[in-house]
Design a protein around this motif. Structure first.
Motif, PDB file in Angstrom:
ATOM      1  N   PRO A  90       0.691   0.783 -11.173  1.00  0.00           N
ATOM      2  CA  PRO A  90       1.847  -0.252 -10.415  1.00  0.00           C
ATOM      3  C   PRO A  90       2.464   0.429  -9.382  1.00  0.00           C
ATOM      4  CG  PRO A  90       1.636  -0.487 -12.786  1.00  0.00           C
ATOM      5  CD  PRO A  90       1.074   0.789 -12.632  1.00  0.00           C
ATOM      6  N   LEU A  91       2.689  -0.227  -8.136  1.00  0.00           N
ATOM      7  CA  LEU A  91       3.360   0.315  -7.047  1.00  0.00           C
ATOM      8  C   LEU A  91       4.771  -0.531  -7.206  1.00  0.00           C
ATOM      9  CD1 LEU A  91       0.975  -0.052  -4.103  1.00  0.00           C
ATOM     10  CD2 LEU A  91       1.964   2.058  -5.244  1.00  0.00           C
ATOM     11  N   GLU A  92       5.821   0.181  -6.544  1.00  0.00           N
ATOM     12  CA  GLU A  92       7.184  -0.461  -6.403  1.00  0.00           C
ATOM     13  C   GLU A  92       7.461  -0.339  -5.102  1.00  0.00           C
ATOM     14  OE1 GLU A  92      10.166   1.728  -8.769  1.00  0.00           O
ATOM     15  OE2 GLU A  92       9.036   1.633 -10.571  1.00  0.00           O
ATOM     16  N   VAL A  93       8.147  -1.328  -4.555  1.00  0.00           N
ATOM     17  CA  VAL A  93       8.394  -1.583  -3.266  1.00  0.00           C
ATOM     18  C   VAL A  93       9.022  -0.534  -2.513  1.00  0.00           C
ATOM     19  CG1 VAL A  93       9.895  -2.894  -1.389  1.00  0.00           C
ATOM     20  CG2 VAL A  93       8.874  -4.081  -3.430  1.00  0.00           C
ATOM     21  N   ARG A  94       9.927   0.394  -3.293  1.00  0.00           N
ATOM     22  CA  ARG A  94      10.437   1.641  -2.546  1.00  0.00           C
ATOM     23  C   ARG A  94       9.628   2.624  -2.472  1.00  0.00           C
ATOM     24  NH1 ARG A  94      11.030   5.389  -7.001  1.00  0.00           N
ATOM     25  NH2 ARG A  94      10.630   4.727  -8.783  1.00  0.00           N
ATOM     26  N   GLU A  95       8.559   2.643  -2.899  1.00  0.00           N
ATOM     27  CA  GLU A  95       7.471   3.600  -2.610  1.00  0.00           C
ATOM     28  C   GLU A  95       6.908   3.418  -1.276  1.00  0.00           C
ATOM     29  OE1 GLU A  95       4.906   5.009  -6.353  1.00  0.00           O
ATOM     30  OE2 GLU A  95       5.566   2.965  -6.785  1.00  0.00           O
ATOM     31  N   LEU A  96       6.968   2.301  -0.864  1.00  0.00           N
ATOM     32  CA  LEU A  96       6.246   2.032   0.667  1.00  0.00           C
ATOM     33  C   LEU A  96       7.434   2.013   1.503  1.00  0.00           C
ATOM     34  CD1 LEU A  96       3.965  -0.683  -0.557  1.00  0.00           C
ATOM     35  CD2 LEU A  96       3.216   1.705  -0.282  1.00  0.00           C
ATOM     36  N   GLU A  97       7.325   2.750   2.839  1.00  0.00           N
ATOM     37  CA  GLU A  97       8.252   2.627   3.864  1.00  0.00           C
ATOM     38  C   GLU A  97       8.001   1.381   4.426  1.00  0.00           C
ATOM     39  OE1 GLU A  97       7.524   5.765   6.500  1.00  0.00           O
ATOM     40  OE2 GLU A  97       6.923   7.269   5.254  1.00  0.00           O
ATOM     41  N   ALA A  98       9.377   0.776   4.476  1.00  0.00           N
ATOM     42  CA  ALA A  98       9.581  -0.554   5.126  1.00  0.00           C
ATOM     43  C   ALA A  98       8.712  -0.642   6.355  1.00  0.00           C
ATOM     44  CB  ALA A  98      10.840  -0.982   5.010  1.00  0.00           C
ATOM     45  N   ALA A  99       8.997   0.402   7.143  1.00  0.00           N
ATOM     46  CA  ALA A  99       8.544   0.155   8.552  1.00  0.00           C
ATOM     47  C   ALA A  99       6.778   0.207   8.727  1.00  0.00           C
ATOM     48  CB  ALA A  99       8.935   1.324   9.338  1.00  0.00           C
ATOM     49  N   ASN A 100       6.422   0.608   7.511  1.00  0.00           N
ATOM     50  CA  ASN A 100       4.958   0.665   7.609  1.00  0.00           C
ATOM     51  C   ASN A 100       4.146  -0.583   6.669  1.00  0.00           C
ATOM     52  OD1 ASN A 100       4.676   2.988   8.966  1.00  0.00           O
ATOM     53  ND2 ASN A 100       4.702   4.211   6.935  1.00  0.00           N
ATOM     54  N   LEU A 101       5.132  -1.639   6.353  1.00  0.00           N
ATOM     55  CA  LEU A 101       4.524  -2.840   5.528  1.00  0.00           C
ATOM     56  C   LEU A 101       4.272  -4.150   6.630  1.00  0.00           C
ATOM     57  CD1 LEU A 101       6.947  -3.001   2.868  1.00  0.00           C
ATOM     58  CD2 LEU A 101       4.574  -2.474   2.731  1.00  0.00           C
ATOM     59  N   PRO A 102       3.138  -4.705   6.591  1.00  0.00           N
ATOM     60  CA  PRO A 102       2.113  -4.404   5.426  1.00  0.00           C
ATOM     61  C   PRO A 102       1.376  -3.156   5.844  1.00  0.00           C
ATOM     62  CG  PRO A 102       1.365  -6.000   7.077  1.00  0.00           C
ATOM     63  CD  PRO A 102       2.900  -5.602   7.587  1.00  0.00           C
ATOM     64  N   ASN A 103       0.988  -2.407   4.512  1.00  0.00           N
ATOM     65  CA  ASN A 103       0.174  -1.528   4.402  1.00  0.00           C
ATOM     66  C   ASN A 103      -1.092  -1.571   4.126  1.00  0.00           C
ATOM     67  OD1 ASN A 103       0.010   1.430   4.801  1.00  0.00           O
ATOM     68  ND2 ASN A 103       1.760   1.776   3.648  1.00  0.00           N
ATOM     69  N   GLU A 104      -2.085  -0.628   4.300  1.00  0.00           N
ATOM     70  CA  GLU A 104      -3.525  -0.450   3.913  1.00  0.00           C
ATOM     71  C   GLU A 104      -3.783   0.883   3.037  1.00  0.00           C
ATOM     72  OE1 GLU A 104      -5.350  -3.348   4.707  1.00  0.00           O
ATOM     73  OE2 GLU A 104      -3.245  -4.013   5.909  1.00  0.00           O
ATOM     74  N   GLY A 105      -4.658   0.777   2.070  1.00  0.00           N
ATOM     75  CA  GLY A 105      -5.101   1.818   1.150  1.00  0.00           C
ATOM     76  C   GLY A 105      -6.640   1.849   1.524  1.00  0.00           C
ATOM     77  N   PRO A 106      -7.294   3.221   1.117  1.00  0.00           N
ATOM     78  CA  PRO A 106      -8.641   3.280   1.249  1.00  0.00           C
ATOM     79  C   PRO A 106      -9.254   2.894  -0.286  1.00  0.00           C
ATOM     80  CG  PRO A 106      -7.748   5.345   1.346  1.00  0.00           C
ATOM     81  CD  PRO A 106      -6.720   4.336   1.059  1.00  0.00           C
ATOM     82  N   LYS A 161       4.934  -8.599  -6.600  1.00  0.00           N
ATOM     83  CA  LYS A 161       4.445  -9.496  -7.652  1.00  0.00           C
ATOM     84  C   LYS A 161       3.420  -8.756  -8.565  1.00  0.00           C
ATOM     85  CE  LYS A 161       4.747 -13.766  -5.128  1.00  0.00           C
ATOM     86  NZ  LYS A 161       3.840 -14.951  -4.416  1.00  0.00           N
ATOM     87  N   GLY A 162       3.606  -7.370  -8.337  1.00  0.00           N
ATOM     88  CA  GLY A 162       2.605  -6.669  -9.424  1.00  0.00           C
ATOM     89  C   GLY A 162       1.567  -5.957  -8.574  1.00  0.00           C
ATOM     90  N   GLY A 163       1.774  -5.790  -7.291  1.00  0.00           N
ATOM     91  CA  GLY A 163       0.708  -4.813  -6.897  1.00  0.00           C
ATOM     92  C   GLY A 163       0.708  -3.497  -7.312  1.00  0.00           C
ATOM     93  N   SER A 164      -0.714  -2.828  -7.247  1.00  0.00           N
ATOM     94  CA  SER A 164      -0.893  -1.699  -7.753  1.00  0.00           C
ATOM     95  C   SER A 164      -2.109  -0.870  -6.876  1.00  0.00           C
ATOM     96  CB  SER A 164      -1.690  -1.757  -8.990  1.00  0.00           C
ATOM     97  OG  SER A 164      -2.978  -2.195  -8.938  1.00  0.00           O
ATOM     98  N   TYR A 165      -1.862   0.597  -6.844  1.00  0.00           N
ATOM     99  CA  TYR A 165      -2.817   1.137  -6.263  1.00  0.00           C
ATOM    100  C   TYR A 165      -3.483   2.332  -6.868  1.00  0.00           C
ATOM    101  CZ  TYR A 165      -5.203   3.818  -2.351  1.00  0.00           C
ATOM    102  OH  TYR A 165      -6.193   4.582  -1.975  1.00  0.00           O
ATOM    103  N   ASN A 166      -4.768   2.492  -6.931  1.00  0.00           N
ATOM    104  CA  ASN A 166      -5.282   3.384  -7.742  1.00  0.00           C
ATOM    105  C   ASN A 166      -4.799   3.238  -9.329  1.00  0.00           C
ATOM    106  OD1 ASN A 166      -7.046   5.771  -8.116  1.00  0.00           O
ATOM    107  ND2 ASN A 166      -5.691   7.093  -8.094  1.00  0.00           N
ATOM    108  N   PHE A 167      -4.903   1.905  -9.755  1.00  0.00           N
ATOM    109  CA  PHE A 167      -4.849   1.739 -11.084  1.00  0.00           C
ATOM    110  C   PHE A 167      -3.334   1.848 -11.494  1.00  0.00           C
ATOM    111  CE2 PHE A 167      -9.412   2.504 -10.165  1.00  0.00           C
ATOM    112  CZ  PHE A 167      -9.501   1.114 -10.508  1.00  0.00           C
TER     113      PHE A 167
END
Length: 238
Positions: free
Chosen positions: A164-180, A156-162
């Motif tokens: 945009p993120l794409e689902v493929r950038e996150l390992e499915a096994a680690n979702l939901p994920n967290e960032g500092p 739905k448009g999530g971003s990190y460090n300003f």
């Protein structure tokens, strides 16, 4: 230690003075960046976020604890995790002493994570910390400030460090994920605003370990960080 060029004391002093000029320029540039940071526009926060704290249910305004400014550290600790992020734990090792000074300068501080409060407080006790820690598990706070991610939120448009993120950038096994991250919020006339957030290397200066290592002969020496542990996991302590 790797070999390095050697010099006389006079040659060293000449090189050090040259470096000093570069350090002074960096200091001046940092002062200018701090000024620009303070001049960012304010965005009113109307969302009624609720948090679980040691003092019970709290609103965002409650977290100010009578101060006019609030600094938040977005600590990576997911609801299903057994312990907090190792890197965030390294950053948090410096919070207690700093927090004491902040609260005496009209600045409230709190760490915020999605894990249940009982997990946060148990881990805080384990690590010997005392700073305030709130659970945002009952609200969208972490998602709205772009430090928690699910496949749905990223789609739905999530971003990190300003960025945009794409689902493929996150390992499915680690979702939901967290960032500092870190965010600051002023309170004026009963209204809470958001003025600044930083993520990733933007919060490097808060991790005092790296600041000291950058002044060691080999610097950060980050090639292999397998040596790094939570402070209660080293074989020896001093």
């Amino acid at each position: 230690m790797a070999s390095h060029r050697t010099a006389t004391r006079e040659e060293w002093l000449e090189a050090r003075i040259e470096l000093l000029e570069a350090e002074k320029e960096l200091t001046r540039r940092n002062d200018e960046l701090a000024r620009q940071r303070r001049e960012l526009p304010w965005v009113r926060i109307d969302e009624g976020y609720l948090f679980d704290t040691e003092d019970g249910e709290a609103t965002l305004m409650d977290l100010f604890r009578g101060r006019s400014q609030l600094l938040v550290y977005h600590f990576m600790f997911g609801p299903d995790w057994d312990e907090g992020c190792q890197s965030c734990s390294g950053v948090a090792d410096g919070f207690d002493g700093t927090h004491l000074h902040l609260q005496n300068h009209d600045v409230a501080f709190t760490a915020i994570s999605r894990a249940p409060l009982e997990k946060l407080l148990a881990y805080r006790d384990r690590m010997g910390w005392r700073f305030p820690w709130a659970s945002s598990g009952r609200s969208r706070f972490n998602f709205d400030f772009n430090v928690s991610f699910t496949e749905e939120s990223v789609a739905k448009g999530g971003s990190y460090n300003f960025r945009p993120l794409e689902v493929r950038e996150l390992e499915a096994a680690n979702l939901p994920n967290e960032g500092p991250g870190v965010s600051d919020k002023p309170l004026e006339a009963g209204v809470v605003y958001h003025t600044y957030s930083a993520y990733s290397r933007g919060i490097d200066a808060l991790w005092t370990m790296w600041q000291w290592l950058e002044r060691a002969p080999l610097g950060r020496n980050e090639g292999d960080v397998s040596w790094f542990r939570r402070h209660d996991q080293y074989e020896a302590s001093y």
